[in-house]
Design a protein around this motif. Sequence first.
Motif, PDB file in Angstrom:
ATOM      1  N   SER A  29      -0.868   0.600   1.439  1.00  0.00           N
ATOM      2  CA  SER A  29      -0.114   1.316   2.477  1.00  0.00           C
ATOM      3  C   SER A  29       1.152   1.907   1.894  1.00  0.00           C
ATOM      4  O   SER A  29       1.584   1.524   0.813  1.00  0.00           O
ATOM      5  N   VAL A  30       1.740   2.845   2.628  1.00  0.00           N
ATOM      6  CA  VAL A  30       3.021   3.446   2.271  1.00  0.00           C
ATOM      7  C   VAL A  30       3.952   3.249   3.454  1.00  0.00           C
ATOM      8  O   VAL A  30       3.580   3.502   4.602  1.00  0.00           O
ATOM      9  N   LYS A  31       5.147   2.760   3.161  1.00  0.00           N
ATOM     10  CA  LYS A  31       6.150   2.517   4.202  1.00  0.00           C
ATOM     11  C   LYS A  31       7.367   3.397   3.935  1.00  0.00           C
ATOM     12  O   LYS A  31       7.703   3.694   2.797  1.00  0.00           O
ATOM     13  N   ILE A  50       5.602   1.461  -1.689  1.00  0.00           N
ATOM     14  CA  ILE A  50       4.157   1.502  -1.902  1.00  0.00           C
ATOM     15  C   ILE A  50       3.672   0.060  -2.005  1.00  0.00           C
ATOM     16  O   ILE A  50       4.166  -0.705  -2.830  1.00  0.00           O
ATOM     17  N   ASN A  51       2.720  -0.311  -1.177  1.00  0.00           N
ATOM     18  CA  ASN A  51       2.125  -1.641  -1.222  1.00  0.00           C
ATOM     19  C   ASN A  51       0.771  -1.526  -1.926  1.00  0.00           C
ATOM     20  O   ASN A  51      -0.096  -0.780  -1.477  1.00  0.00           O
ATOM     21  N   TYR A  52       0.634  -2.262  -3.026  1.00  0.00           N
ATOM     22  CA  TYR A  52      -0.580  -2.231  -3.833  1.00  0.00           C
ATOM     23  C   TYR A  52      -1.386  -3.508  -3.666  1.00  0.00           C
ATOM     24  O   TYR A  52      -0.843  -4.571  -3.373  1.00  0.00           O
ATOM     25  N   LYS A  53      -2.670  -3.405  -3.910  1.00  0.00           N
ATOM     26  CA  LYS A  53      -3.530  -4.568  -4.050  1.00  0.00           C
ATOM     27  C   LYS A  53      -4.073  -4.510  -5.474  1.00  0.00           C
ATOM     28  O   LYS A  53      -4.750  -3.559  -5.855  1.00  0.00           O
ATOM     29  N   VAL A  54      -3.737  -5.527  -6.266  1.00  0.00           N
ATOM     30  CA  VAL A  54      -4.184  -5.589  -7.649  1.00  0.00           C
ATOM     31  C   VAL A  54      -5.218  -6.701  -7.754  1.00  0.00           C
ATOM     32  O   VAL A  54      -4.980  -7.826  -7.332  1.00  0.00           O
TER      33      VAL A  54
END
Length: 71
Positions: A29-31, A50-54
């Motif tokens: 997602s982007v906040k 920027i919320n990442y999933k690694v």
Amino acid sequence: MSSAPSATITAGSSLAGSASSSTTKLVESVKNADGTDDADGIVDTAGDYINYKVTYTNTGNAPLQINGFAF
């Protein structure tokens, strides 16, 4: 005529592992800078988060050993 390869393992011996891995990084997602959802999901303003999933996957047959992370 060729024969199939063969191997003999005696008690107390081991096979060497084969290290292999894969890593993926996806934008979740982007906040906006104030923490609200960014309407278009595009990083287009200074301060956007920027919320990442690694995901790290051990695709080999050697044990995974993590010593540290660098960001």
